[in-house]
Design an enzyme around this catalytic site. Structure first.
Site, PDB file in Angstrom:
ATOM      1  N   GLU A   1      37.488  42.036  25.735  1.00 42.68           N
ATOM      2  CA  GLU A   1      37.803  41.398  27.105  1.00 42.68           C
ATOM      3  C   GLU A   1      36.688  41.967  27.852  1.00 42.68           C
ATOM      4  O   GLU A   1      36.261  41.284  28.935  1.00 42.68           O
ATOM      5  CB  GLU A   1      39.138  42.039  27.269  1.00 42.68           C
ATOM      6  CG  GLU A   1      39.816  41.451  28.622  1.00 42.68           C
ATOM      7  CD  GLU A   1      41.162  42.202  29.050  1.00 42.68           C
ATOM      8  OE1 GLU A   1      41.840  43.053  28.097  1.00 42.68           O
ATOM      9  OE2 GLU A   1      41.575  41.807  30.034  1.00 42.68           O
TER      10      GLU A   1
ATOM     11  N   GLN B   1      38.730  47.006  32.711  1.00 39.93           N
ATOM     12  CA  GLN B   1      37.755  47.144  31.917  1.00 39.93           C
ATOM     13  C   GLN B   1      36.451  47.437  32.664  1.00 39.93           C
ATOM     14  O   GLN B   1      36.308  47.132  33.928  1.00 39.93           O
ATOM     15  CB  GLN B   1      37.454  45.816  31.183  1.00 39.93           C
ATOM     16  CG  GLN B   1      38.378  45.383  30.125  1.00 39.93           C
ATOM     17  CD  GLN B   1      39.626  45.045  30.676  1.00 39.93           C
ATOM     18  OE1 GLN B   1      40.833  45.660  30.287  1.00 39.93           O
ATOM     19  NE2 GLN B   1      39.828  44.137  31.434  1.00 39.93           N
TER      20      GLN B   1
HETATM   21  N1  LIG Z   1      47.297  39.960  45.893  1.00 44.55           N
HETATM   22  C1  LIG Z   1      47.256  39.332  45.006  1.00 44.55           C
HETATM   23  N2  LIG Z   1      47.311  39.948  44.009  1.00 44.55           N
HETATM   24  C2  LIG Z   1      47.313  39.106  42.707  1.00 44.55           C
HETATM   25  C3  LIG Z   1      46.909  37.591  42.783  1.00 44.55           C
HETATM   26  N3  LIG Z   1      46.994  37.337  41.592  1.00 44.55           N
HETATM   27  C4  LIG Z   1      47.174  38.123  40.777  1.00 44.55           C
HETATM   28  N4  LIG Z   1      47.463  39.443  41.587  1.00 44.55           N
HETATM   29  C5  LIG Z   1      47.952  40.848  40.943  1.00 44.55           C
HETATM   30  O1  LIG Z   1      46.653  41.285  40.571  1.00 44.55           O
HETATM   31  C6  LIG Z   1      46.756  41.895  39.269  1.00 44.55           C
HETATM   32  C7  LIG Z   1      45.875  41.489  38.324  1.00 44.55           C
HETATM   33  O2  LIG Z   1      46.040  40.353  38.028  1.00 44.55           O
HETATM   34  P1  LIG Z   1      45.319  39.457  36.996  1.00 44.55           P
HETATM   35  O3  LIG Z   1      43.883  39.725  37.144  1.00 44.55           O
HETATM   36  O4  LIG Z   1      45.692  38.257  36.981  1.00 44.55           O
HETATM   37  O5  LIG Z   1      45.866  40.469  35.687  1.00 44.55           O
HETATM   38  P2  LIG Z   1      46.241  39.967  34.322  1.00 44.55           P
HETATM   39  O6  LIG Z   1      45.175  39.159  33.879  1.00 44.55           O
HETATM   40  O7  LIG Z   1      47.473  39.329  34.338  1.00 44.55           O
HETATM   41  O8  LIG Z   1      46.492  41.386  33.382  1.00 44.55           O
HETATM   42  P3  LIG Z   1      45.673  41.882  32.242  1.00 44.55           P
HETATM   43  O9  LIG Z   1      46.243  41.424  31.194  1.00 44.55           O
HETATM   44  O10 LIG Z   1      46.012  43.254  32.468  1.00 44.55           O
HETATM   45  O11 LIG Z   1      44.314  41.487  32.310  1.00 44.55           O
HETATM   46  C8  LIG Z   1      48.332  41.803  38.923  1.00 44.55           C
HETATM   47  O12 LIG Z   1      48.932  43.052  39.438  1.00 44.55           O
HETATM   48  C9  LIG Z   1      48.658  40.456  39.652  1.00 44.55           C
HETATM   49  O13 LIG Z   1      49.975  40.461  39.966  1.00 44.55           O
HETATM   50  C10 LIG Z   1      46.697  37.236  44.130  1.00 44.55           C
HETATM   51  O14 LIG Z   1      46.528  35.973  44.201  1.00 44.55           O
HETATM   52  N5  LIG Z   1      46.878  38.085  45.034  1.00 44.55           N
HETATM   53 CA   LIG Z   2      43.011  39.713  33.065  1.00 45.39          CA
END
Ligand SMILES: Nc1nc2c(ncn2[C@@H]2O[C@H](COP(=O)(O)OP(=O)(O)OP(=O)(O)O)[C@@H](O)[C@H]2O)c(=O)[nH]1
Ligand SMILES: [Ca+2]
Length: 500
Positions: free
Chosen positions: A174, A207
Site C-alpha cells: 500500500e 503509510q
Molecule cells: N472530511 C472528509 N473526510 C473524508 C472524505 N472521504 C473520506 N474521508 C475520511 O477520511 C478518512 C480516510 O479516508 P480514506 O482515505 O478513504 O480511507 P480508507 O481508504 O477507507 O481507509 P484505509 O483502508 O485505512 O486506507 C476516513 O476517516 C474517511 O471517513 C471526505 O470527502 N471528506
Molecule cells: Ca486508503
C-alpha cells in the site's frame, strides 16, 4: 488568328513542362502536409482501460484508468478517466451480511460499464485491493473476511470485464504503490528526477514512504522496497501503521480516555459544548482497542468536548510509544525510520482535513498551522455548526481531533521539523488523477512501468527532418522553375509605363 496562336504558344500553362512542374508541386505539398500531420498528430487514438477498486476501511472507490491503445507496451501515459465512490461503508463493515458487500459495488460497476466502450469490456482488467479494514477483519475473524471476499468476487465476476482477483494488500504494498503513483503522475520516474515521498492517511492505517538520503537497508529489511523503474534504481523506505488511520486513532484516543469505564469524559480533542452519547461496545469493537476494554463499564458514556489543543496533543501522544527503539533511529512503536528526506505529497485524509481547515497553502509555517488548529479546536461547537451548516456533522465534529492528530503524527511521530514540514504538499490529485495506491498497483500488475522511456513518433526525428527538408527543397526548385517559365511572357503581359 496568328497573334492568338502566338500568345497560346507563349503561355506557360500550355507547356507540358509547366504542367509537370505543377503536378509535382501539388504532390510535394500534399506529401509535406501528410508527413507533418502524421508526425505531429495528437494522441487521440483508441484507448485501453483498466479498473481498480480501492476497498478501504471507510469506503470503497472505483477508479478507471485509460492509456493510448498502441502504447501499452510501456510508453503511453496512463491517466484516470473516471472515479466512483461506492455508497455506504467499506466492505469490511458487511462482515455480518457478506452478500451486501458484493451488492454495494453494483452501482459503480454499472457506471464502469457505461464509461468503458463496450468493445473493450472483455479485455479490460478489473482488480480489487482491500486495505486496513479487511486486514483488521482478517485478524479478528478470518471466516467472516473470507466470506466478504467470496461475495465481492461473485459480484464482480458478473460484469463483462476481465476480472483479475480481489485480495488484501500488505501495508508495505500500500505504501510503495502510493509512492509509485505520486512519482509516476509527476513524471519523476520517467525523467529520473529526485522523487517525492508519499504520506497516506486512511481510516484504519497510515503509510509513509520515501527514498532516504543514506539508507542502510539491512537495519530493517522489512521496511525496504527496491525498484527498478525506467532504468533507474530506487531504495524505498516504507512503513504502514495499522490502527493509526484517523478513525482507528480516534478510537484509541477515546479508549485511552475511557480506560477506567467512566459514564462521561470531557475530551480536549472536541469542541467546547459538544456532547453525544456513545456506546462502549461499539467503541471497543475493533482489534485496535478491544484488548483495552474496561472490565467494568456502563453501556454508554457521555462524550463532551473541551476544545484544548495542547491537552489533545497529550492524549494523542499517549497513543505512540516513543521509548523503545532498537535501531539507530525510530519513528514510534519501535519502528525503524531514517530521517525524512526531500519533498512529500500527503493525500487522502491528510488532504481532506487540511483542505477543510484551509491549511493547504504551502506558504504557511508549521507554527501558523499549529496556532490555527489550536484556535479552531477552542471554537464552541454551536458556532462551528453555524459557520459550516452544509458539512456532514460527523466529519465536522472530528476535524479538531484530526488536525491535531495529523500535526502530532507528522512532527512527533515521523519527526518532521519546521523546515522539513514546509516540504509537505497536501494534495488530492496530480494532473487530474487521484493520489493513492490504486494507479501504482495497476501499473505494477499490468507491467506498464517500462525499462525504456521514449515515446517514439512514427518516424525517427532525423528521418522526419530529412523528409521535410527534401520536400521543401523540391518545392523551392519547382517554384523557381515556375517563375522562370512565366518570365518568358512577362514583357508582353506587363504594361509599359505611359507618358502622358
Ligand atoms: N472530511 C472528509 N473526510 C473524508 C472524505 N472521504 C473520506 N474521508 C475520511 O477520511 C478518512 C480516510 O479516508 P480514506 O482515505 O478513504 O480511507 P480508507 O481508504 O477507507 O481507509 P484505509 O483502508 O485505512 O486506507 C476516513 O476517516 C474517511 O471517513 C471526505 O470527502 N471528506
Ligand atoms: Ca486508503
Amino acid at each position: 488568328m496568328s497573334a492568338q496562336r502566338e500568345m497560346k504558344e507563349k503561355n506557360p500553362w500550355h507547356k507540358p513542362l509547366t504542367i509537370i512542374i505543377t503536378v509535382i508541386g501539388v504532390i510535394a505539398i500534399v506529401a509535406l502536409v501528410t508527413v507533418a500531420g502524421l508526425q505531429n498528430r495528437p494522441v487521440f487514438q483508441k484507448y485501453k482501460y483498466g479498473i481498480v477498486l480501492d476497498a478501504g476501511s471507510s469506503h470503497t472507490a472505483l477508479y478507471i484508468y485509460k492509456w493510448p491503445a498502441e502504447k501499452d507496451n510501456n510508453t503511453g501515459r496512463i491517466e484516470q478517466k473516471h472515479s466512483c465512490k461506492v455508497k455506504g461503508k467499506g466492505i469490511s463493515s458487511y462482515a455480518a451480511v457478506p452478500e451486501k458487500a458484493g451488492t454495494s459495488l453494483t452501482e459503480c460497476m454499472q457506471e464502469a460499464e457505461m464509461q468503458v466502450p463496450a468493445w473493450r469490456h472483455q479485455e479490460t482488467p478489473l482488480y480489487l485491493g482491500a486495505t486496513a479494514g479487511m486486514r483488521l477483519l482478517n485478524m479478528e475473524n478470518k471466516v467472516a473476511s473470507d466470506k466478504v471476499f467470496e461475495a465481492v468476487e461473485k459480484a464482480l465476476q458478473r460484469f463483462p470485464f476481465s476480472y483479475q482477483g480481489a485480495r488484501i494488500l500488505s501495508g508495505q504494498e500500500e505504501g510503495a504503490f502510493g509512492w509509485v503513483t505520486v512519482n509516476y503522475l509527476d513524471d519523476r520516474l520517467k525523467q529520473g528526477l529526485q522523487t517525492t515521498g508519499a504520506l497516506d492517511l486512511g481510516g484504519a492505517s497510515t503509510q509513509i514512504s520515501f527514498v532516504p538520503h543514506e539508507y542502510d537497508i539491512s537495519e530493517s529489511p522489512s521496511n525496504a522496497v527496491a525498484f527498478q523503474l525506467y532504468g533507474n534504481y530506487y531504495n524505498l523506505y516504507t512503513h504502514s501503521f495499522l490502527c493509526y488511520g484517523k478513525d482507528q486513532a480516534l478510537r484509541m484516543a477515546l479508549a485511552h480516555q475511557t480506560r477506567s469505564g467512566p459514564i462521561a469524559i470531557s475530551d480536549p480533542c472536541f469542541h467546547p459544548d459538544y456532547s453525544v452519547t456513545r456506546n462502549y461496545n461499539t467503541l471497543y469493537d475493533s482489534p485496535c482497542v478491544s484488548e483495552r476494554k474496561p472490565k467494568v463499564a456502563p453501556l454508554n458514556f457521555t462524550h463532551t468536548g473541551e476544545g484544548n489543543f495542547l491537552q489533545c496533543q497529550e492524549v494523542i501522544r499517549s497513543l505512540f510509544n516513543f521509548k523503545s527503539c532498537k535501531y539507530s533511529k525510530c519513528s514510534f512503536n519501535g519502528i525503524f525510520q531514517p530521517p525524512v528526506q526531500g519533498s512529500f505529497g500527503a493525500f487522502s485524509a491528510y488532504y481532506f482535513v487540511m483542505n477543510f481547515l484551509n491549511l493547504t497553502d504551502g506558504s504557511m509555517s508549521l507554527e501558523t498551522i499549529t496556532n490555527y488548529v489550536a484556535n479552531y479546536c477552542s471554537t464552541p461547537w454551536d458556532q462551528i455548526k453555524k459557520v459550516y451548516p452544509d458539512i456532514n456533522e460527523k466529519y465536522l465534529a472530528e476535524y479538531c481531533f484530526s488536525g491535531t492528530y495529523i500535526l502530532t503524527l507528522l512532527t512527533e511521530g515521523y519527526n518532521f521539523n519546521t523546515e522539513t514540514f514546509s516540504k509537505i504538499k497536501f494534495i488530492k490529485e496530480i494532473k487530474g488523477s487521484d493520489a493513492g495506491w490504486t494507479l501504482g498497483y495497476m501499473l505494477n500488475l499490468t507491467n506498464m512501468i517500462p525499462a525504456e522511456t521514449k515515446d517514439s513518433p512514427p518516424l525517427p526525428h532525423a528521418g522526419y527532418v530529412s523528409i521535410v527538408t527534401v520536400i521543401v527543397l523540391l518545392l523551392f526548385i519547382l517554384v523557381t522553375l515556375f517563375i522562370l517559365s512565366f518570365r518568358s511572357i512577362w514583357p508582353k503581359c506587363s504594361k509599359e509605363p505611359q507618358i502622358v
